[in-house]
Design a protein around this motif. Sequence first.
Motif, PDB file in Angstrom:
ATOM      1  N   GLN A  76       0.863  -1.174   0.000  1.00 38.94           N
ATOM      2  CA  GLN A  76       0.000   0.000   0.000  1.00 38.94           C
ATOM      3  C   GLN A  76       0.906   1.233   0.000  1.00 38.94           C
ATOM      4  O   GLN A  76       1.157   1.870   1.026  1.00 38.94           O
ATOM      5  CB  GLN A  76      -0.910  -0.014   1.230  1.00 38.94           C
ATOM      6  CG  GLN A  76      -1.923   1.113   1.291  1.00 38.94           C
ATOM      7  CD  GLN A  76      -2.818   1.158   0.062  1.00 38.94           C
ATOM      8  OE1 GLN A  76      -2.697   2.102  -0.719  1.00 38.94           O
ATOM      9  NE2 GLN A  76      -3.692   0.179  -0.105  1.00 38.94           N
ATOM     10  N   TYR A  77       1.422   1.577  -1.195  1.00 42.35           N
ATOM     11  CA  TYR A  77       2.460   2.586  -1.305  1.00 42.35           C
ATOM     12  C   TYR A  77       1.988   3.978  -0.916  1.00 42.35           C
ATOM     13  O   TYR A  77       2.772   4.776  -0.396  1.00 42.35           O
ATOM     14  CB  TYR A  77       3.033   2.609  -2.724  1.00 42.35           C
ATOM     15  CG  TYR A  77       3.877   1.400  -3.036  1.00 42.35           C
ATOM     16  CD1 TYR A  77       5.097   1.204  -2.394  1.00 42.35           C
ATOM     17  CD2 TYR A  77       3.453   0.449  -3.972  1.00 42.35           C
ATOM     18  CE1 TYR A  77       5.873   0.098  -2.675  1.00 42.35           C
ATOM     19  CE2 TYR A  77       4.229  -0.661  -4.255  1.00 42.35           C
ATOM     20  CZ  TYR A  77       5.435  -0.837  -3.609  1.00 42.35           C
ATOM     21  OH  TYR A  77       6.203  -1.933  -3.872  1.00 42.35           O
ATOM     22  N   ARG A  83       3.065   7.987   5.776  1.00 44.27           N
ATOM     23  CA  ARG A  83       3.700   7.699   7.063  1.00 44.27           C
ATOM     24  C   ARG A  83       5.197   7.970   7.017  1.00 44.27           C
ATOM     25  O   ARG A  83       5.774   8.487   7.987  1.00 44.27           O
ATOM     26  CB  ARG A  83       3.438   6.242   7.445  1.00 44.27           C
ATOM     27  CG  ARG A  83       1.989   5.920   7.737  1.00 44.27           C
ATOM     28  CD  ARG A  83       1.838   4.479   8.178  1.00 44.27           C
ATOM     29  NE  ARG A  83       0.442   4.116   8.370  1.00 44.27           N
ATOM     30  CZ  ARG A  83       0.039   2.903   8.745  1.00 44.27           C
ATOM     31  NH1 ARG A  83       0.934   1.947   8.964  1.00 44.27           N
ATOM     32  NH2 ARG A  83      -1.250   2.654   8.905  1.00 44.27           N
ATOM     33  N   LEU A  84       5.822   7.643   5.910  1.00 43.08           N
ATOM     34  CA  LEU A  84       7.263   7.835   5.799  1.00 43.08           C
ATOM     35  C   LEU A  84       7.620   9.319   5.852  1.00 43.08           C
ATOM     36  O   LEU A  84       8.584   9.717   6.523  1.00 43.08           O
ATOM     37  CB  LEU A  84       7.772   7.208   4.496  1.00 43.08           C
ATOM     38  CG  LEU A  84       9.295   7.177   4.296  1.00 43.08           C
ATOM     39  CD1 LEU A  84       9.965   6.396   5.409  1.00 43.08           C
ATOM     40  CD2 LEU A  84       9.628   6.563   2.945  1.00 43.08           C
ATOM     41  N   LEU A  85       6.845  10.158   5.154  1.00 41.98           N
ATOM     42  CA  LEU A  85       7.089  11.599   5.201  1.00 41.98           C
ATOM     43  C   LEU A  85       6.869  12.146   6.608  1.00 41.98           C
ATOM     44  O   LEU A  85       7.634  13.003   7.078  1.00 41.98           O
ATOM     45  CB  LEU A  85       6.171  12.316   4.213  1.00 41.98           C
ATOM     46  CG  LEU A  85       6.489  12.135   2.729  1.00 41.98           C
ATOM     47  CD1 LEU A  85       5.372  12.738   1.877  1.00 41.98           C
ATOM     48  CD2 LEU A  85       7.828  12.767   2.374  1.00 41.98           C
ATOM     49  N   LEU A  86       5.865  11.648   7.298  1.00 44.79           N
ATOM     50  CA  LEU A  86       5.576  12.110   8.654  1.00 44.79           C
ATOM     51  C   LEU A  86       6.696  11.743   9.612  1.00 44.79           C
ATOM     52  O   LEU A  86       7.209  12.595  10.358  1.00 44.79           O
ATOM     53  CB  LEU A  86       4.247  11.510   9.131  1.00 44.79           C
ATOM     54  CG  LEU A  86       3.841  11.831  10.572  1.00 44.79           C
ATOM     55  CD1 LEU A  86       3.655  13.325  10.748  1.00 44.79           C
ATOM     56  CD2 LEU A  86       2.571  11.077  10.952  1.00 44.79           C
ATOM     57  N   TYR A  87       7.110  10.468   9.599  1.00 48.52           N
ATOM     58  CA  TYR A  87       8.160  10.020  10.511  1.00 48.52           C
ATOM     59  C   TYR A  87       9.485  10.714  10.210  1.00 48.52           C
ATOM     60  O   TYR A  87      10.217  11.122  11.124  1.00 48.52           O
ATOM     61  CB  TYR A  87       8.341   8.502  10.409  1.00 48.52           C
ATOM     62  CG  TYR A  87       7.110   7.706  10.787  1.00 48.52           C
ATOM     63  CD1 TYR A  87       6.158   8.229  11.658  1.00 48.52           C
ATOM     64  CD2 TYR A  87       6.902   6.424  10.272  1.00 48.52           C
ATOM     65  CE1 TYR A  87       5.033   7.502  12.002  1.00 48.52           C
ATOM     66  CE2 TYR A  87       5.773   5.687  10.617  1.00 48.52           C
ATOM     67  CZ  TYR A  87       4.837   6.230  11.470  1.00 48.52           C
ATOM     68  OH  TYR A  87       3.719   5.510  11.815  1.00 48.52           O
ATOM     69  N   ARG A 193      -1.853  -4.783   1.998  1.00 51.03           N
ATOM     70  CA  ARG A 193      -1.524  -4.151   3.273  1.00 51.03           C
ATOM     71  C   ARG A 193      -0.246  -3.319   3.140  1.00 51.03           C
ATOM     72  O   ARG A 193       0.573  -3.540   2.257  1.00 51.03           O
ATOM     73  CB  ARG A 193      -1.321  -5.221   4.359  1.00 51.03           C
ATOM     74  CG  ARG A 193      -2.578  -5.995   4.734  1.00 51.03           C
ATOM     75  CD  ARG A 193      -2.341  -6.878   5.957  1.00 51.03           C
ATOM     76  NE  ARG A 193      -1.266  -7.833   5.717  1.00 51.03           N
ATOM     77  CZ  ARG A 193      -0.047  -7.753   6.255  1.00 51.03           C
ATOM     78  NH1 ARG A 193       0.254  -6.718   7.035  1.00 51.03           N
ATOM     79  NH2 ARG A 193       0.855  -8.669   6.004  1.00 51.03           N
ATOM     80  N   THR A 194      -0.086  -2.351   4.081  1.00 49.83           N
ATOM     81  CA  THR A 194       1.148  -1.573   4.137  1.00 49.83           C
ATOM     82  C   THR A 194       2.221  -2.420   4.808  1.00 49.83           C
ATOM     83  O   THR A 194       2.070  -2.814   5.968  1.00 49.83           O
ATOM     84  CB  THR A 194       0.939  -0.274   4.939  1.00 49.83           C
ATOM     85  OG1 THR A 194      -0.123   0.472   4.350  1.00 49.83           O
ATOM     86  CG2 THR A 194       2.207   0.557   4.950  1.00 49.83           C
ATOM     87  N   LYS A 195       3.279  -2.694   4.078  1.00 61.15           N
ATOM     88  CA  LYS A 195       4.365  -3.535   4.606  1.00 61.15           C
ATOM     89  C   LYS A 195       5.650  -2.729   4.680  1.00 61.15           C
ATOM     90  O   LYS A 195       6.069  -2.109   3.711  1.00 61.15           O
ATOM     91  CB  LYS A 195       4.548  -4.774   3.715  1.00 61.15           C
ATOM     92  CG  LYS A 195       3.357  -5.736   3.783  1.00 61.15           C
ATOM     93  CD  LYS A 195       3.583  -6.965   2.944  1.00 61.15           C
ATOM     94  CE  LYS A 195       3.386  -6.697   1.467  1.00 61.15           C
ATOM     95  NZ  LYS A 195       1.994  -6.391   1.120  1.00 61.15           N
TER      96      LYS A 195
END
Length: 397
Positions: A76-77, A83-87, A193-195
């Motif tokens: 789930q790109y 999430r990656l930008l947020l973290y 799913r997001t993996k």
Amino acid sequence: MTSFLNRHAVILIFPLLDVLLNVVNYAYHLLLARELSSVDYGLLNAYLALLGLLLIIGSALQWTVTRDLSQQLTNQYRQLRLRLLLYTGIILLILMYVLPFILPFTKINLLLLTLTILIHILLSFRRGVLQAEERFYALNFSYYVESVVKVAATWIFLSYTDVTLALLFILLGMTLAYFSSLVQTSFPISFGRTKWHGLTHMIHTQVVMTLFFTLDSLLVTRFFPTLAGDYSVALRFGQLLLFVALSLSQLLLPRLSSLNQSDTFVEWERKLYFLIVGGLACSVLFYFLAVPYLIPILFGDGYEQSGQYVKYMALVYAGITLIQYEALVQFSLHRTGYLKWYWGILVVLVLSLLLFRQTIEIWLTAQVIVFLASAVFLRLILQKHRVPTTTLKEEDE
């Protein structure tokens, strides 16, 4: 025959284009080394070392997208991107307030680095798609946009350039490369799913690998501040070995990933390894015989010591290249056990950098021994057998 040549010509052409790309990148350093003082150029390289460490987030993302799309694994790109930008933003915000108390980093320069890293993450999703589809000419075009814009801006505003403007031009090149990627390819298809497993695994690997060739850049300004400029020039030549190897890795990752279920994988990988060793041996010989005489021509007066340091750098980066290659093979096989050995190498490297700094020559010799011995050690102990089919299925579930 014609179709075979069309398919495999990229194996020769893409590394050549990448070498030329690094020539363009070298122009950036040539211009700045001549314009900035030795101290300022050493400080800029400290910033670039930090940037290189933080850009591993995007680089790991690109490699993960490439591997998973090559093996037709789902993710789930879009959720992963958010999430990656947020973290990453949270981590960078913390660094903006912490780093100035440790090293001479200004807030404005750290802000420029932060924006560059966030743009690079967005760009890496699309570069991963291009790489997985083996559209290497389009991928190379993206890199050229980034580099040419950076160098052109530096050249036009050279008389006004300082460390801050040099970082601003990097951000400008990265931003325009992202806009060009929007036309080149679409965002990877998102379903399932997001993996995070593949991404966190690759970030883990890249963190360790990047520390291998950034720790000395950061510490040289503290241990040998008057020699930081000479060291940085030699470092640029040494890293050229690694950049060319990474170019080949971009070609190899889709092939390795697709062949990891093949019975010919081990034989194919072994031949490839010895080909890389042969290429590195020829490169090291060239560094010893020719490069010391090229440095004064390219960088001008004031970098006399660089010609001696570059001989050590050739051996250091030959070892790092082989270590990077071993990580690539293990990543394509979905293995993680090798990481404990990489952390062990990092501990030994840190100890050598702290203990053997009586002179810069001794410091470099210690690095050569650590990396070449580690490359031999990894080749002997890491397994190259193909991954069982169940492993891929379990990761995809």
